[in-house]
Scaffold this motif. Structure first.
Motif, PDB file in Angstrom:
ATOM      1  N   ASP A 193      -0.683 -15.799 -41.199  1.00  0.00           N
ATOM      2  CA  ASP A 193      -1.487 -15.392 -40.046  1.00  0.00           C
ATOM      3  C   ASP A 193      -1.886 -16.614 -39.221  1.00  0.00           C
ATOM      4  OD1 ASP A 193      -1.341 -12.710 -40.639  1.00  0.00           O
ATOM      5  OD2 ASP A 193      -3.276 -12.620 -41.677  1.00  0.00           O
ATOM      6  N   ASP A 194      -2.173 -17.734 -39.905  1.00  0.00           N
ATOM      7  CA  ASP A 194      -2.463 -18.990 -39.197  1.00  0.00           C
ATOM      8  C   ASP A 194      -1.255 -19.424 -38.366  1.00  0.00           C
ATOM      9  OD1 ASP A 194      -4.949 -19.133 -40.421  1.00  0.00           O
ATOM     10  OD2 ASP A 194      -4.304 -20.558 -41.962  1.00  0.00           O
ATOM     11  N   LEU A 195      -0.060 -19.260 -38.949  1.00  0.00           N
ATOM     12  CA  LEU A 195       1.163 -19.633 -38.234  1.00  0.00           C
ATOM     13  C   LEU A 195       1.328 -18.786 -36.976  1.00  0.00           C
ATOM     14  CD1 LEU A 195       3.852 -21.170 -38.021  1.00  0.00           C
ATOM     15  CD2 LEU A 195       4.868 -19.438 -39.525  1.00  0.00           C
ATOM     16  N   LEU A 196       1.079 -17.483 -37.091  1.00  0.00           N
ATOM     17  CA  LEU A 196       1.213 -16.608 -35.930  1.00  0.00           C
ATOM     18  C   LEU A 196       0.159 -16.918 -34.869  1.00  0.00           C
ATOM     19  CD1 LEU A 196       2.103 -13.163 -37.571  1.00  0.00           C
ATOM     20  CD2 LEU A 196       3.627 -14.824 -36.473  1.00  0.00           C
ATOM     21  N   ALA A 197      -1.023 -17.343 -35.327  1.00  0.00           N
ATOM     22  CA  ALA A 197      -2.056 -17.749 -34.369  1.00  0.00           C
ATOM     23  C   ALA A 197      -1.613 -19.000 -33.618  1.00  0.00           C
ATOM     24  CB  ALA A 197      -3.372 -18.007 -35.099  1.00  0.00           C
ATOM     25  N   ALA A 198      -0.964 -19.926 -34.339  1.00  0.00           N
ATOM     26  CA  ALA A 198      -0.439 -21.140 -33.714  1.00  0.00           C
ATOM     27  C   ALA A 198       0.650 -20.787 -32.706  1.00  0.00           C
ATOM     28  CB  ALA A 198       0.101 -22.080 -34.782  1.00  0.00           C
ATOM     29  N   VAL A 199       1.464 -19.791 -33.054  1.00  0.00           N
ATOM     30  CA  VAL A 199       2.510 -19.329 -32.139  1.00  0.00           C
ATOM     31  C   VAL A 199       1.889 -18.884 -30.819  1.00  0.00           C
ATOM     32  CG1 VAL A 199       4.190 -17.474 -31.726  1.00  0.00           C
ATOM     33  CG2 VAL A 199       4.175 -18.691 -33.926  1.00  0.00           C
ATOM     34  N   GLY A 268       7.216 -14.108 -30.394  1.00  0.00           N
ATOM     35  CA  GLY A 268       7.787 -15.254 -29.680  1.00  0.00           C
ATOM     36  C   GLY A 268       7.817 -16.540 -30.478  1.00  0.00           C
ATOM     37  N   ILE A 269       7.966 -16.426 -31.796  1.00  0.00           N
ATOM     38  CA  ILE A 269       7.928 -17.623 -32.639  1.00  0.00           C
ATOM     39  C   ILE A 269       9.058 -18.602 -32.332  1.00  0.00           C
ATOM     40  CG2 ILE A 269       9.258 -16.555 -34.533  1.00  0.00           C
ATOM     41  CD1 ILE A 269       7.448 -18.139 -36.477  1.00  0.00           C
ATOM     42  N   PRO A 323       4.067 -20.758 -45.144  1.00  0.00           N
ATOM     43  CA  PRO A 323       2.679 -20.424 -45.520  1.00  0.00           C
ATOM     44  C   PRO A 323       2.591 -19.137 -46.351  1.00  0.00           C
ATOM     45  CG  PRO A 323       2.885 -20.884 -43.160  1.00  0.00           C
ATOM     46  CD  PRO A 323       4.276 -20.711 -43.690  1.00  0.00           C
ATOM     47  N   ALA A 324       1.482 -19.000 -47.053  1.00  0.00           N
ATOM     48  CA  ALA A 324       1.242 -17.814 -47.883  1.00  0.00           C
ATOM     49  C   ALA A 324       1.035 -16.589 -47.000  1.00  0.00           C
ATOM     50  CB  ALA A 324       0.008 -18.038 -48.751  1.00  0.00           C
ATOM     51  N   VAL A 325       1.553 -15.449 -47.452  1.00  0.00           N
ATOM     52  CA  VAL A 325       1.398 -14.203 -46.699  1.00  0.00           C
ATOM     53  C   VAL A 325       0.289 -13.354 -47.310  1.00  0.00           C
ATOM     54  CG1 VAL A 325       3.813 -14.168 -45.989  1.00  0.00           C
ATOM     55  CG2 VAL A 325       3.138 -12.995 -48.093  1.00  0.00           C
ATOM     56  N   GLU A 326      -0.344 -12.553 -46.475  1.00  0.00           N
ATOM     57  CA  GLU A 326      -1.437 -11.702 -46.951  1.00  0.00           C
ATOM     58  C   GLU A 326      -0.915 -10.698 -47.981  1.00  0.00           C
ATOM     59  OE1 GLU A 326      -4.852  -8.636 -45.217  1.00  0.00           O
ATOM     60  OE2 GLU A 326      -3.436  -9.616 -43.846  1.00  0.00           O
ATOM     61  N   GLY A 327      -1.585 -10.641 -49.127  1.00  0.00           N
ATOM     62  CA  GLY A 327      -1.199  -9.712 -50.176  1.00  0.00           C
ATOM     63  C   GLY A 327      -0.024 -10.166 -51.012  1.00  0.00           C
ATOM     64  N   GLY A 328       0.486 -11.351 -50.740  1.00  0.00           N
ATOM     65  CA  GLY A 328       1.637 -11.849 -51.478  1.00  0.00           C
ATOM     66  C   GLY A 328       1.247 -12.523 -52.783  1.00  0.00           C
TER      67      GLY A 328
END
Length: 453
Positions: A193-199, A268-269, A323-328
């Motif tokens: 989620d942090d990665l997607l926020a950075a995107v 749009g990553i 990065p770690a994924v939620e629920g993973g």
């Protein structure tokens, strides 16, 4: 970094599930016999070389850049070998990966296969090559003092016989521009989620978030594999191998991984047209400051020392894992890593003994392993602890630290675990899914069907 810490790195790699057990399965008697047979087979050739006759060794390499990175190290060793052996001439033909594989197939169907070739220690490439009788058997006893880390030669072995030597310990990760992250107030992602926020932040600033080599297809497959690791953790390697073997992709981690990739692409990553962007172009987007991140392997750690890259870029390159994924079940210390590329000698080489001598010279620890580490090029598949200089780049130390603290290591990724046909289908499917031509079910159905043919 202390030598003991590097030793810990190699122990960690050795203990990891993907890099375990490098024994050839041959007894000492069998090794001796293999060596004797090899000597008889190439005796005339060796006598000619000993008598000072000219020997031409033709090399086919997948390292076209001979001025930096691994191509530079390979060329340095060839030049050194020719200087030590004036009667030996080494002729090099070097192409990029995909062009190399295409021409390798052409060579394989003819009678003019070069003497020393690049080979990948993965079933998708090596099994068919070995079964076709294209590679010379090597004597494992010759390498007992070469310091190969545990498991490094597994991929180059089949039925207890050794056919090649591994160059590197390869780690796939995100390179990132530290100064760009600081400029836009972005922290290194701890979670996906942090990665997607950075995107979102980089997209808003007109910066490509992650540069992706989609044209070569395998990076996208590895990305999917890395996401799978994050969903299923340390059991992923075994599960993925079983899925490829049985064609059963019912584990929900496949669907979750594919959904996460699709969500990322929709956000749009990657750059526009990533599916047709080749290796060099995707790397240039990062090294010229157009992209904040670049998804690629540790073999590009030499970006930090490449003077062709602007100083403000090369001095500010960091690296982080998927990065770690939620629920993973996975963590950011689960590593996508393997021992991949290497070198082999062709079975029908007219100068086989001399080509093996060259191969053995290249992999003497004070040669490939030492030069690669001192030049900041890569982590070899051998114990390089004795070659610490105290001048390691930050990138070198970051990669060492990642392997040193890995909780699990992927080993060969799914796209390379089957036949060559499976590799083609799985990598094509990865791109087709990424651009919306396939659903997640279409993707797994294609993979399942590929191994049934």
């Amino acid at each position: 970094m202390k030598k003991r810490q590097i030793g810990m790195l190699l122990c960690a790699a050795a203990a990891a599930i993907a890099l375990a057990g490098c024994g050839s399965g041959k007894t000492k008697t069998e090794d001796t016999k293999a060596g004797q047979e090899s000597s008889k087979e190439t005796g005339k050739e060796s006598s000619q070389a000993a008598a000072g006759g000219d020997v031409v060794i033709k090399v086919f390499s997948n390292l076209p850049d001979r001025t930096s990175g691994q191509g530079l190290i390979e060329q340095m060793l060839f030049d050194q070998y020719m200087e030590k052996n004036p009667n030996v001439k080494i002729q090099v033909e070097a192409l990029d990966d995909e062009s190399y594989k295409t021409k390798f197939k052409a060579y394989a169907s003819g009678s003019d296969m070069p003497d020393l070739v690049n080979a990948w220690g993965q079933p998708s490439f090596l099994d068919e090559v070995i079964d076709a009788g294209l590679l010379a058997e090597l004597n494992p006893a010759d390498y007992k003092d070469y310091g190969f880390i545990q498991g490094a030669l597994d991929g180059f072995s089949k039925d207890g016989k050794l056919y090649g030597l591994a160059r590197n310990t390869d780690v796939m990760a995100f390179y990132y521009n530290k100064s760009m992250f600081e400029k836009y107030g972005v922290k290194v992602p701890e979670t996906y989620d942090d990665l997607l926020a950075a995107v979102n932040t980089f997209k808003a600033a007109g910066v490509i978030p992650v540069s992706m080599d989609g044209s070569d297809k395998w990076p996208l497959s590895i990305y999917i594999n890395a996401l799978y690791q994050q969903y299923n953790g340390s059991s992923s390697s075994k599960e993925i191998r079983e899925a490829v073997k049985t064609g059963d992709y019912s584990n929900e981690a496949w669907t979750k991984s594919l959904d996460q990739l699709k969500k990322s692409i929709d956000a749009g990553i990657f750059q526009t047209g990533f599916e047709t962007t080749d290796y060099a172009t995707s790397m240039n987007l990062f090294t010229n400051g157009q992209a904040a991140m670049y998804y690629m392997g540790s073999w590009e750690m030499s970006m930090a020392t490449n003077e062709n890259i602007p100083e403000e870029i090369r001095n500010n390159i960091g690296v982080f894992n998927m990065p770690a994924v939620e629920g993973g079940k996975g963590t950011k210390t689960d590593l996508t890593a393997w021992n991949g590329g290497g070198h082999a000698v062709t079975a029908n080489s007219k100068v086989k003994a001399e080509a093996i001598k060259l191969l053995n010279y290249m992999y003497q620890p004070e040669n490939w392993s030492k030069l690669c580490w001192e030049k900041g090029v890569c982590m070899s598949a051998q114990n390089f602890s004795q070659y610490l200089t105290g001048k390691e780049t930050a990138l070198q130390l970051e990669f060492v630290d990642k392997v040193n603290h890995a909780t699990s290591i992927s080993g060969v990724t799914f796209n390379d675990l089957g036949t060559n046909q499976f590799k083609t289908v799985s990598e094509d499917a990865s791109v087709e899914f990424a651009i919306g031509q396939l659903t997640a079910k279409d993707f797994t159905d294609k993979l399942a069907g590929a191994m049934k043919k």
